[in-house]
Structure formats: structure tokens, C-alpha cells
Design an enzyme around this catalytic site. Structure first.
Site, PDB file in Angstrom:
ATOM      1  N   GLU A  94      15.053  17.883 -51.855  1.00  0.00           N
ATOM      2  CA  GLU A  94      14.556  17.440 -53.153  1.00  0.00           C
ATOM      3  C   GLU A  94      13.474  18.341 -53.726  1.00  0.00           C
ATOM      4  O   GLU A  94      12.788  19.075 -52.998  1.00  0.00           O
ATOM      5  CB  GLU A  94      14.071  16.002 -53.051  1.00  0.00           C
ATOM      6  CG  GLU A  94      13.101  15.797 -51.936  1.00  0.00           C
ATOM      7  CD  GLU A  94      12.804  14.327 -51.697  1.00  0.00           C
ATOM      8  OE1 GLU A  94      13.744  13.597 -51.339  1.00  0.00           O
ATOM      9  OE2 GLU A  94      11.653  13.935 -51.879  1.00  0.00           O
ATOM     10  N   CYS A 107       7.738  21.419 -57.666  1.00  0.00           N
ATOM     11  CA  CYS A 107       7.427  21.310 -56.245  1.00  0.00           C
ATOM     12  C   CYS A 107       8.717  21.617 -55.485  1.00  0.00           C
ATOM     13  O   CYS A 107       9.727  20.939 -55.652  1.00  0.00           O
ATOM     14  CB  CYS A 107       6.932  19.889 -55.983  1.00  0.00           C
ATOM     15  SG  CYS A 107       6.556  19.575 -54.281  1.00  0.00           S
ATOM     16  N   CYS A 114      11.880  18.793 -41.323  1.00  0.00           N
ATOM     17  CA  CYS A 114      10.687  19.513 -40.873  1.00  0.00           C
ATOM     18  C   CYS A 114      10.453  19.187 -39.401  1.00  0.00           C
ATOM     19  O   CYS A 114      10.700  18.073 -38.959  1.00  0.00           O
ATOM     20  CB  CYS A 114       9.471  19.077 -41.694  1.00  0.00           C
ATOM     21  SG  CYS A 114       7.975  20.023 -41.285  1.00  0.00           S
ATOM     22  N   CYS A 118       4.630  15.111 -38.781  1.00  0.00           N
ATOM     23  CA  CYS A 118       3.429  14.363 -39.186  1.00  0.00           C
ATOM     24  C   CYS A 118       3.801  12.883 -39.374  1.00  0.00           C
ATOM     25  O   CYS A 118       4.784  12.577 -40.051  1.00  0.00           O
ATOM     26  CB  CYS A 118       2.866  14.927 -40.486  1.00  0.00           C
ATOM     27  SG  CYS A 118       2.504  16.692 -40.362  1.00  0.00           S
ATOM     28  N   CYS A 121       4.568  11.291 -42.926  1.00  0.00           N
ATOM     29  CA  CYS A 121       5.411  12.022 -43.869  1.00  0.00           C
ATOM     30  C   CYS A 121       6.887  11.633 -43.755  1.00  0.00           C
ATOM     31  O   CYS A 121       7.450  11.599 -42.656  1.00  0.00           O
ATOM     32  CB  CYS A 121       5.248  13.520 -43.594  1.00  0.00           C
ATOM     33  SG  CYS A 121       6.380  14.541 -44.545  1.00  0.00           S
ATOM     34  N   ASN A 218      -6.236  17.035 -43.746  1.00  0.00           N
ATOM     35  CA  ASN A 218      -5.877  15.624 -43.526  1.00  0.00           C
ATOM     36  C   ASN A 218      -6.752  14.820 -42.564  1.00  0.00           C
ATOM     37  O   ASN A 218      -6.553  13.608 -42.420  1.00  0.00           O
ATOM     38  CB  ASN A 218      -4.408  15.483 -43.085  1.00  0.00           C
ATOM     39  CG  ASN A 218      -3.442  15.903 -44.189  1.00  0.00           C
ATOM     40  OD1 ASN A 218      -3.836  16.017 -45.342  1.00  0.00           O
ATOM     41  ND2 ASN A 218      -2.204  16.147 -43.834  1.00  0.00           N
ATOM     42  N   CYS A 334       6.850  13.792 -50.745  1.00  0.00           N
ATOM     43  CA  CYS A 334       7.780  14.724 -50.136  1.00  0.00           C
ATOM     44  C   CYS A 334       8.756  14.027 -49.192  1.00  0.00           C
ATOM     45  O   CYS A 334       8.392  13.243 -48.352  1.00  0.00           O
ATOM     46  CB  CYS A 334       6.991  15.848 -49.470  1.00  0.00           C
ATOM     47  SG  CYS A 334       6.800  15.847 -47.732  1.00  0.00           S
TER      48      CYS A 334
HETATM   49  N1  SAH Z   1       4.663  21.171 -44.853  1.00  0.00           N
HETATM   50  C1  SAH Z   1       3.679  21.604 -45.759  1.00  0.00           C
HETATM   51  C2  SAH Z   1       4.099  21.438 -47.204  1.00  0.00           C
HETATM   52  C3  SAH Z   1       4.837  20.194 -47.586  1.00  0.00           C
HETATM   53  S1  SAH Z   1       3.916  18.701 -47.557  1.00  0.00           S
HETATM   54  C4  SAH Z   1       2.359  20.892 -45.504  1.00  0.00           C
HETATM   55  O1  SAH Z   1       2.342  19.932 -44.747  1.00  0.00           O
HETATM   56  O2  SAH Z   1       1.347  21.355 -46.039  1.00  0.00           O
HETATM   57  C5  SAH Z   1       2.829  18.895 -48.931  1.00  0.00           C
HETATM   58  C6  SAH Z   1       1.633  17.985 -48.907  1.00  0.00           C
HETATM   59  O3  SAH Z   1       2.036  16.619 -49.081  1.00  0.00           O
HETATM   60  C7  SAH Z   1       0.867  18.044 -47.585  1.00  0.00           C
HETATM   61  O4  SAH Z   1      -0.518  18.195 -47.849  1.00  0.00           O
HETATM   62  C8  SAH Z   1       1.149  16.690 -46.956  1.00  0.00           C
HETATM   63  O5  SAH Z   1       0.078  16.318 -46.123  1.00  0.00           O
HETATM   64  C9  SAH Z   1       1.328  15.802 -48.179  1.00  0.00           C
HETATM   65  N2  SAH Z   1       2.099  14.574 -47.980  1.00  0.00           N
HETATM   66  C10 SAH Z   1       3.147  14.363 -47.175  1.00  0.00           C
HETATM   67  N3  SAH Z   1       3.585  13.083 -47.272  1.00  0.00           N
HETATM   68  C11 SAH Z   1       2.794  12.482 -48.194  1.00  0.00           C
HETATM   69  C12 SAH Z   1       2.718  11.151 -48.730  1.00  0.00           C
HETATM   70  N4  SAH Z   1       3.581  10.216 -48.367  1.00  0.00           N
HETATM   71  N5  SAH Z   1       1.754  10.888 -49.649  1.00  0.00           N
HETATM   72  C13 SAH Z   1       0.891  11.845 -50.056  1.00  0.00           C
HETATM   73  N6  SAH Z   1       0.918  13.111 -49.590  1.00  0.00           N
HETATM   74  C14 SAH Z   1       1.852  13.424 -48.660  1.00  0.00           C
HETATM   75 FE1  SF4 Z   2       6.331  18.817 -42.352  1.00  0.00          FE
HETATM   76 FE2  SF4 Z   2       5.718  16.668 -43.778  1.00  0.00          FE
HETATM   77 FE3  SF4 Z   2       4.013  17.563 -41.943  1.00  0.00          FE
HETATM   78 FE4  SF4 Z   2       4.384  18.967 -44.219  1.00  0.00          FE
HETATM   79  S1  SF4 Z   2       3.502  16.913 -44.060  1.00  0.00           S
HETATM   80  S2  SF4 Z   2       4.323  19.744 -42.104  1.00  0.00           S
HETATM   81  S3  SF4 Z   2       6.574  18.539 -44.557  1.00  0.00           S
HETATM   82  S4  SF4 Z   2       6.077  16.755 -41.532  1.00  0.00           S
END
Ligand code: SAH
Ligand code: SF4
Length: 342
Positions: A94, A107, A114, A118, A121, A218, A334
Site C-alpha cells: 500500500e 508514502c 517486514c 515491531c 505495527c 519510539n 502503515c
Molecule cells: N520501517 C521503517 C519505515 C516504515 S514505518 C521504520 O520503522 O521507520 C514508518 C513510521 O510509522 C515509523 O516511525 C513507525 O514507527 C510508524 N508506525 C508504524 N505503525 C504505526 C501506527 N500504527 N501508528 C502510528 N505510527 C506507526
Molecule cells: Fe517494519 Fe513496521 Fe517496524 Fe517499520 S515499524 S520496521 S515497517 S515492523
């Protein structure tokens, strides 16, 4: 299709090599380059300044891969558009189009799934299927600009996937995107966000790119960060911040530290103060993102708690922004849509 070459994703020198190999003139490469990236042609038939014979020859030897739009959701309040794209192997990714004051930001996803895992996520729940190709990465931008008649001004690699786990393709596609013959979007308007893959941050520093770098911090203590982001066990906060400092000193470019605000986990006043201190010490900007709930146990703090955190963070030492992810109604965090589809 097997032996045919996908021309989308190739750089100008790569296209030149291809055209010479098939016995065509070198200048054809630039014509096709402009058709694919500037005019966003989806087929050779659109390339009207090539002779019919050349187009037929190209159809035999090559193809242009296009993403298929599987679904579009629009959040009426913010006009945020969320796209679900289907790849040729049926996998889905997406992208999100966000409208700001003067900005139109896309974006972009860099992987299907991935591996970083995390806990908060949605993409993490998929695990990692594969890296996206340069063609699949750049086509997110091309398809949105073409099909929705929008001129994008900013790009963020903050969609699905860890960009630095697909380093070469991400850098190659970002370079293509910033080619003045393609979009004219300057490298400074392209931000790559990483969860903190240290060796790749060092490589990025050494290669002296002008793209902006964002790091997902984070948390302000290693115990919490390791719980949220398992890669912290390998590359803890101190090492990450030192690496960031090395980058900004060498490249004279500020890093943005992203901070997903999770209720009761990382939203205390002490967290805000530590975060603020580090932003000053390591010369970083802060970007606070209130959690966009997915199907995890984490919660978004209340409005009052978000305000309290922002006040404690202050903006005395660092440029601080609150990035409320547009399009809560359409699950614009994301990976949320792709996960629900499977
Ligand atoms: N993998 C990379 C880029 C993609 S995620 C990274 O982690 O930086 C991009 C941003 O979205 C990251 O800062 C992540 O911590 C945040 N993110 C992921 N899931 C989210 C959610 N449900 N609500 C808000 N931010 C989120
Ligand atoms: Fe991967 Fe989501 Fe963590 Fe970014 S926030 S590194 S997309 S698992």
C-alpha cells in the site's frame, strides 16, 4: 514474459545498454526513459515518437510492468487517499497520498511485509515476503501521479517495510524519482525512514546522499525499545544516537527522530524530557506520531495526554512536530489495509 526485460526501473545508462544490445540507436533510450518516467506511459503503444516497427520489436523483447490498483480508500475529512496495489505475483502493498497546505506527499512501501517485527505495527504481522523491485517502488509514485492527476511534491519511505533492508533498490528508486527528467522533486524532499539498521545508516552516511533521513526511536530506554522493536537488542539507543550524530556531522543534515506515542508505554513526562534532551544533544528534530490503532494491544493516548507530552517535550532545543497520521477513518497507518486483505 520470462526472457523479456522489464524496462521500468532501469536507469538511463541501463536503458542505453539495453538499446545498444538489441541493435537500436542510443538516443532511443532517452526517449523511452522519458515515456516511462516523465509521461508515465504504461505500454509501448503510447510511445508515439517511436516507429511502429520499433514498438513491435520492443514488445517482443521487453515489457513495462505496471502495478494494478486493487483498492482506493479516501478519507473525506483529510482527503487522504490510500491505495492498495497488486503486484504481478499477487502480493499486495500500500501507498498513501496525503494533502498538506502546499504539499502533496506520497508514502511509499519498500517491501512486502517486514522482518523487523515491531509489536505495534500492522506490517510486522505479515512477516517478510520479499523486497520490492525498483520498478515496483517507483511505480507507486508514477501510478498515483498518472491515474489521479496529481503532482507530488514530497516522498516519504514510511509505508510497508524497512527501507534499509532493501537498501540498493530503495536508493536506486529514490535517485530515479529525484532525477530532474523524472519528477524534479529534489533529494531534500525525499525522506527515508529506518527503524535503525546501523550498518546501513553508516553506508548511507558514507555515500553522501542528499535524501533526508528519519529514524524511528519510539522509546527513551532500552528495555522499552527492545520490547517494541526487537532490533534494539542488537543496536541499542546509545549506539543509534551516536551513529545519527556521525551522520549529521558528516553530511551537515539534521536527522528526524520519529516517536510513535503509545499510551502508558512511552508517553510519560520523563520520556518527553529525555527525548527533548537527546534531540538537543544529538542535533535532531522530533516528530511525534500518536499511535494509529491496529489490531494490537497498544493504545493511542488521549488528547490531553498527547498535549501534556508535547508540552513537556517543548521546542526550546529542537524543532518538534506532531504528525497526526491523516485518514484514521481509512486505516492509513502503515500496513493496515494489506494485512486486513489477506
Ligand atoms: N520501517 C521503517 C519505515 C516504515 S514505518 C521504520 O520503522 O521507520 C514508518 C513510521 O510509522 C515509523 O516511525 C513507525 O514507527 C510508524 N508506525 C508504524 N505503525 C504505526 C501506527 N500504527 N501508528 C502510528 N505510527 C506507526
Ligand atoms: Fe517494519 Fe513496521 Fe517496524 Fe517499520 S515499524 S520496521 S515497517 S515492523
Amino acid at each position: 514474459m520470462k526472457n523479456k526485460q522489464n524496462l521500468k526501473g532501469l536507469t538511463l545508462p541501463q536503458l542505453e545498454e539495453f538499446f545498444l544490445k538489441i541493435g537500436e540507436k542510443r538516443f532511443r533510450a532517452e526517449q523511452v526513459f522519458l515515456w516511462i518516467y516523465n509521461k508515465k506511459a504504461k505500454s509501448f503503444d503510447e510511445m508515439t515518437n517511436l516507429s511502429k516497427a520499433t514498438r513491435e520489436k520492443l514488445k517482443e523483447l521487453a515489457y513495462i510492468e505496471n502495478l494494478e490498483i486493487a483498492q482506493v480508500q479516501v478519507d473525506s475529512e483529510s482527503n487522504t487517499h490510500k491505495f492498495l496495489f497488486q503486484l504481478i505475483d499477487g502480493k499486495k502493498i500500500e501507498s498513501v497520498l496525503l494533502f498538506g497546505n502546499k504539499r502533496k506527499t506520497v508514502c511509499i512501501s519498500s517491501q512486502v511485509g517486514c522482518a523487523v517485527d515491531c509489536g505495534f505495527c500492522a506490517t510486522a504481522q505479515m512477516g517478510l515476503f520479499r523486497n520490492l523491485t525498483v520498478s515496483e517502488i517507483i511505480d507507486q509514485l508514477l501510478t498515483i501521479e498518472r491515474d489521479f492527476e496529481v503532482k507530488v511534491t514530497n516522498i516519504v519511505f514510511m509505508g510497508m517495510g524497512e527501507p534499509f533492508h532493501n537498501y540498493e533498490n530503495v536508493i536506486e528508486s529514490a535517485k530515479l524519482m529525484s532525477d530532474e527528467k523524472v519528477t524534479g522533486i529534489s533529494q531534500r524532499k525525499i525522506t527515508i525512514s529506518t527503524s535503525g539498521v546501523l550498518p546501513k545508516i553508516r553506508r548511507f552516511t558514507d555515500e553522501n546522499h542528499n535524501f533526508k533521513l528519519a529514524i524511528s526511536l519510539n522509546a527513551t530506554d532500552n528495555e522499552t525499545r527492545t520490547k517494541l522493536m526487537p532490533l534494539n537488542a542488537k543496536w541499542p539507543i546509545e549506539a543509534l544516537l551516536e551513529e545519527s550524530k556521525f551522520y549529521s556531522e558528516k553530511n551537515r543534515n539534521k536527522i528526524t527522530l520519529e516517536y510513535v506515542l503509545l499510551e502508558g508505554i512511552n508517553d510519560s513526562i520523563e520520556d518527553a524530557k529525555r527525548f527533548s534532551k537527546w534531540c538537543a544533544e544529538y542535533n535532531c528534530k522530533a516528530n511525534v506520531i500518536p499511535y494509529n490503532p491496529t489490531n494490537s494491544d497498544y493504545k493511542r493516548p488521549s488528547k490531553e495526554k498527547i498535549e501534556r507530552f508535547m508540552a513537556a517535550l517543548g521546542d526550546k532545543y529542537a524543532s518538534v512536530t506532531l504528525r497526526d497520521t491523516g485518514g484514521k477513518g481509512i486505516k492509513a497507518a502503515c500496513g493496515q489495509l494489506a494485512v486486513e486483505q489477506d
